[in-house]
Design an enzyme around this catalytic site. Structure first.
Site, mmCIF file in Angstrom:
data_model
loop_
_atom_site.group_PDB
_atom_site.id
_atom_site.type_symbol
_atom_site.label_atom_id
_atom_site.label_comp_id
_atom_site.label_asym_id
_atom_site.label_seq_id
_atom_site.Cartn_x
_atom_site.Cartn_y
_atom_site.Cartn_z
ATOM 1 N N SER A 113 35.618 32.765 34.247
ATOM 2 C CA SER A 113 36.756 33.558 34.694
ATOM 3 C C SER A 113 38.092 33.139 34.096
ATOM 4 O O SER A 113 38.263 33.192 32.884
ATOM 5 C CB SER A 113 36.816 33.516 36.213
ATOM 6 O OG SER A 113 37.785 34.406 36.670
ATOM 7 N N HIS A 114 38.992 32.655 34.944
ATOM 8 C CA HIS A 114 40.350 32.353 34.492
ATOM 9 C C HIS A 114 40.449 30.976 33.844
ATOM 10 O O HIS A 114 41.536 30.579 33.434
ATOM 11 C CB HIS A 114 41.301 32.432 35.679
ATOM 12 C CG HIS A 114 40.907 31.523 36.799
ATOM 13 N ND1 HIS A 114 39.874 31.831 37.660
ATOM 14 C CD2 HIS A 114 41.355 30.314 37.165
ATOM 15 C CE1 HIS A 114 39.729 30.852 38.524
ATOM 16 N NE2 HIS A 114 40.609 29.914 38.250
ATOM 17 N N ASP A 277 42.458 38.559 33.517
ATOM 18 C CA ASP A 277 41.930 37.217 33.238
ATOM 19 C C ASP A 277 40.699 37.288 32.337
ATOM 20 O O ASP A 277 40.329 38.354 31.838
ATOM 21 C CB ASP A 277 41.610 36.470 34.546
ATOM 22 C CG ASP A 277 40.406 37.045 35.265
ATOM 23 O OD1 ASP A 277 40.118 38.232 35.085
ATOM 24 O OD2 ASP A 277 39.744 36.286 36.014
ATOM 25 N N ASP A 279 37.461 37.280 32.676
ATOM 26 C CA ASP A 279 36.353 38.201 32.948
ATOM 27 C C ASP A 279 36.806 39.536 33.523
ATOM 28 O O ASP A 279 35.976 40.328 33.982
ATOM 29 C CB ASP A 279 35.329 37.531 33.877
ATOM 30 C CG ASP A 279 35.921 37.177 35.232
ATOM 31 O OD1 ASP A 279 37.136 36.936 35.320
ATOM 32 O OD2 ASP A 279 35.160 37.137 36.216
ATOM 33 N N ASP A 281 38.499 40.482 36.217
ATOM 34 C CA ASP A 281 38.572 40.854 37.634
ATOM 35 C C ASP A 281 39.942 40.591 38.251
ATOM 36 O O ASP A 281 40.228 41.060 39.343
ATOM 37 C CB ASP A 281 37.448 40.202 38.460
ATOM 38 C CG ASP A 281 37.401 38.705 38.338
ATOM 39 O OD1 ASP A 281 38.248 38.127 37.624
ATOM 40 O OD2 ASP A 281 36.492 38.088 38.946
ATOM 41 N N ARG A 282 40.803 39.864 37.532
ATOM 42 C CA ARG A 282 42.148 39.618 38.087
ATOM 43 C C ARG A 282 43.185 40.512 37.429
ATOM 44 O O ARG A 282 42.995 40.970 36.309
ATOM 45 C CB ARG A 282 42.572 38.175 37.838
ATOM 46 C CG ARG A 282 41.736 37.184 38.570
ATOM 47 C CD ARG A 282 42.355 35.805 38.416
ATOM 48 N NE ARG A 282 41.535 34.849 39.116
ATOM 49 C CZ ARG A 282 41.979 33.680 39.560
ATOM 50 N NH1 ARG A 282 43.234 33.329 39.347
ATOM 51 N NH2 ARG A 282 41.171 32.864 40.204
ATOM 52 N N LYS A 376 36.374 42.016 42.580
ATOM 53 C CA LYS A 376 37.747 42.416 42.328
ATOM 54 C C LYS A 376 37.814 43.012 40.924
ATOM 55 O O LYS A 376 36.926 42.771 40.108
ATOM 56 C CB LYS A 376 38.710 41.248 42.501
ATOM 57 C CG LYS A 376 38.406 39.983 41.707
ATOM 58 C CD LYS A 376 39.309 38.856 42.210
ATOM 59 C CE LYS A 376 39.227 37.604 41.371
ATOM 60 N NZ LYS A 376 38.101 36.741 41.731
HETATM 61 C C1 VG1 Z 1 40.094 30.802 42.907
HETATM 62 C C2 VG1 Z 1 40.976 31.690 43.755
HETATM 63 C C3 VG1 Z 1 40.126 32.652 44.562
HETATM 64 C C4 VG1 Z 1 39.229 33.453 43.618
HETATM 65 C C5 VG1 Z 1 38.415 32.506 42.754
HETATM 66 C C6 VG1 Z 1 37.603 33.235 41.717
HETATM 67 O O1 VG1 Z 1 39.268 30.012 43.729
HETATM 68 O O2 VG1 Z 1 41.793 30.934 44.591
HETATM 69 O O3 VG1 Z 1 40.953 33.486 45.317
HETATM 70 O O4 VG1 Z 1 38.361 34.286 44.347
HETATM 71 O O5 VG1 Z 1 39.277 31.604 42.066
HETATM 72 O O6 VG1 Z 1 38.446 33.979 40.889
HETATM 73 P P1 VG1 Z 1 39.599 28.477 44.089
HETATM 74 O O7 VG1 Z 1 38.436 28.001 44.879
HETATM 75 O O8 VG1 Z 1 39.822 27.773 42.798
HETATM 76 O O9 VG1 Z 1 40.879 28.514 44.873
HETATM 77 V V1 VG1 Z 1 38.047 34.261 39.286
HETATM 78 O O10 VG1 Z 1 38.911 35.451 38.708
HETATM 79 O O11 VG1 Z 1 37.053 33.227 39.065
HETATM 80 O O12 VG1 Z 1 36.624 34.901 39.316
HETATM 81 CO CO CO Z 2 38.046 36.245 37.106
#
Ligand code: VG1
Ligand code: CO
Length: 543
Positions: A113-114, A277, A279, A281-282, A376
């Site tokens: 992801s991010h 981001d 992938d 979803d953000r 998302k």
């Molecule tokens: C973070 C964010 C959470 C989100 C998750 C996955 O998790 O705070 O709100 O759902 O990333 O997002 P954490 O446990 O690091 O606070 V992403 O775009 O991975 O898929």
């Molecule tokens: Co993501």
């Protein structure tokens, strides 16, 4: 072609976090690491026999290899079909949609992801279930258990399959369908939003900048914004997914998407800016000279979704993660909608969406989505914002100001302390846990504690309980702070401090955010001493 049964032994640390398993890429590259985890997924979900899966990812380094391994393991274990995005690309929301569209049994999403990508950065693997949503805790717990007892995995000995050509082929007895990663997703968006109205918006000279951050949303944004909606070429920046995201950190926030923010706050700024981001979803949305906090974005989308064709019939309800501000709750109350507060992570929204209790969900971490998929969805949020802008004929700043005048403003910020030594993070969190029971009634930095607890969630649909989901300290008057440890980091511990203060208006709606939150920041430090105990002068990232 031969099915190999390979002896293996458990590898420590294969516990999925907030969103799948994330590790340094080199950890994923260790012998048997991917195979063990994939076998555990298959074993924990009743085996692959006769099943159909979706496979894709954000294109980060190591993705092509992992895709072939997953295909060979599914083929060895009797899967009927795998639907793969061309070049093994699929955004997370597009993967969720393909699972639902094809009635697949689940999906593998190769993404961290991010988190940054590359040989020295991060890799990740998520498993989604047949509803298109992230595996719920019961499933991720079973997967983790399976990783602790594994003794062998099964894989087909065969050549790599060509994923660069759209079309049908076979791997052993298994059908492999390589599909256009964008087409079905784009068609879904056309059913939700008023594309003719959006085309007219761009034809009228509306200017937008979308930063895809060299990650997976590039092809989606190009197709939808530039080709289908007629935004000028060049509207989408960094549009080609690269294995290392071109060195960018594909996290759409003011820190990592600074170039976009600079443009949106500079002279001759476009009308609207957005970023996504790794992938897809953000989303971060920005107006000309106006940053929209994700919590406010959720509230504005909830209040205005009915302006888009897909939501004209109104919303069933809205859900937000616990650390997300209560701005959406205020809208829900004003509109007479049900509202829910869930733990962090999209998997907790799925039951509410499946049960038809909510239509829109969101998190403070730049994530918003609806019942159109079970993830998302960054571009969805951008398109909904565009449709609202087109319908209202106002700027982002005007819409926000109007929103705060109607509902009051929840000033909000998140302070991240990254890569703390684990024992320091534990000391901070442990200290807070010990204090919680005695906080009510005490005053800190002029704020009186109303209540303090550790958030525990009982799913209203299936009754499952998720405890230890973050510490909340609520003050009289609606201010609060929340502390929790990240479940997506790959280095030490990342501590997140979430700060919120409500101002009903009409005065005091235009303060600078950190200044407006100063009393809450001071009270949080008096109580939890994050800076003192970590020895850090301040947070690494403020959003
Ligand atoms: C973070 C964010 C959470 C989100 C998750 C996955 O998790 O705070 O709100 O759902 O990333 O997002 P954490 O446990 O690091 O606070 V992403 O775009 O991975 O898929
Ligand atoms: Co993501």
């Amino acid at each position: 072609m031969q099915i190999l049964t390979v002896a293996t032994s458990p590898i420590a640390g294969q516990k999925p976090g907030t969103s799948g398993l994330r590790k340094k890429t080199r950890v994923f590259m260790q012998p048997h690491f991917v195979e063990n985890f994939v076998q555990a997924i298959l074993d924990a979900t009743g085996g692959a026999k006769g099943k159909t899966y979706v496979l894709g990812g954000d294109g980060r380094y190591f993705t092509p290899r992992v895709a072939q391994v997953i295909l060979r393991m599914c083929a060895a274990q009797g899967a009927q079909r795998v639907i793969v995005g061309q070049d093994a690309l699929l955004s997370t929301p597009a993967a969720s949609h393909l699972i639902r569209l094809n009635g697949a049994d689940g999906g593998f999403i190769m993404s961290a992801s991010h988190n940054p990508g590359g040989l020295d950065e991060d890799f990740g693997l998520k498993f989604n279930t047949a509803n298109g949503g992230p595996a719920p805790e019961s499933v991720t717990d079973a997967i983790f258990e399976a990783t602790r007892t594994i003794s062998a995995y099964r894989i087909l000995e065969t050549q790599d399959i060509d994923l660069s050509q759209i079309g049908e082929s076979r791997m052993g007895d298994m059908r492999v369908s390589v599909v256009d990663p964008v087409a079905d997703y784009a068609a879904l968006m056309e059913t939700l939003f008023d594309f003719p109205r959006l085309r007219a918006l761009f034809a009228g000279g509306f200017r937008m900048r979308f930063d895809a951050m060299n990650a997976v949303t590039g092809p989606y944004a190009k197709e939808i914004l530039e080709r289908r909606l007629g935004a000028p070429e060049g509207t989408v920046l960094n549009a080609t997914p690269l294995p290392d995201f071109g060195g960018l950190h594909p996290d759409p926030n003011p820190v990592w998407a600074k170039a976009l923010i600079d443009e949106m706050f500079g002279p001759d700024a476009p009308d609207f800016g957005a970023a996504s981001d790794g992938d897809g979803d953000r989303n971060m949305v920005v107006g000309r000279g106006t940053y929209v906090s994700p919590s406010d974005s959720l509230a504005v989308l909830t209040a205005n979704a009915h302006l888009a064709p897909g939501y004209r019939g109104g919303l069933a309800g809205v859900a937000r993660s616990m650390p997300t501000s209560a701005a959406a709750d205020r809208v829900a109350e004003a509109m007479g909608l049900a509202h829910y507060e869930t733990p962090t992570g999209w998997k907790f929204f799925s039951n509410l969406l499946d049960a038809g209790r909510v239509t829109i969900c969101g998190e403070e971490s730049f994530g918003t989505g609806s019942n159109h998929v079970r993830e998302k969805d960054g571009l969805w949020a951008v398109l909904l914002w565009l449709d609202i802008l087109a319908a209202r004929g106002q700027s982002v700043a005007e819409i926000l100001a109007d929103h705060w005048k109607t509902h009051g403003r929840n000033y909000y910020s998140r302070h991240d302390y990254e890569a703390l030594p684990n024992e320091i993070a534990e000391r901070i969190v442990g200290g807070l846990r010990d204090k919680l029971a005695g906080l009510a009634g005490q005053t800190f930095a002029g704020l009186v504690v109303e209540a303090a607890d550790e958030f525990s969630y009982t799913d209203p649909v299936d009754g499952s309980i998720s405890a230890h989901q973050g510490f909340r300290v609520m003050f009289e008057g609606g201010a609060r702070f929340v502390i929790r440890l990240s479940g997506t980091g790959t280095e030490g511990a990342t501590l997140r401090l979430y700060l919120e203060r409500y101002v009903p208006g009409p005065d005091g709606l235009d303060e600078e955010v950190q200044a407006a939150l100063a009393p809450v920041i001071a009270a949080a430090e008096e109580i939890a001493a994050v800076r003192r105990l970590s020895g850090r002068a301040g947070p690494d990232v403020i959003t």
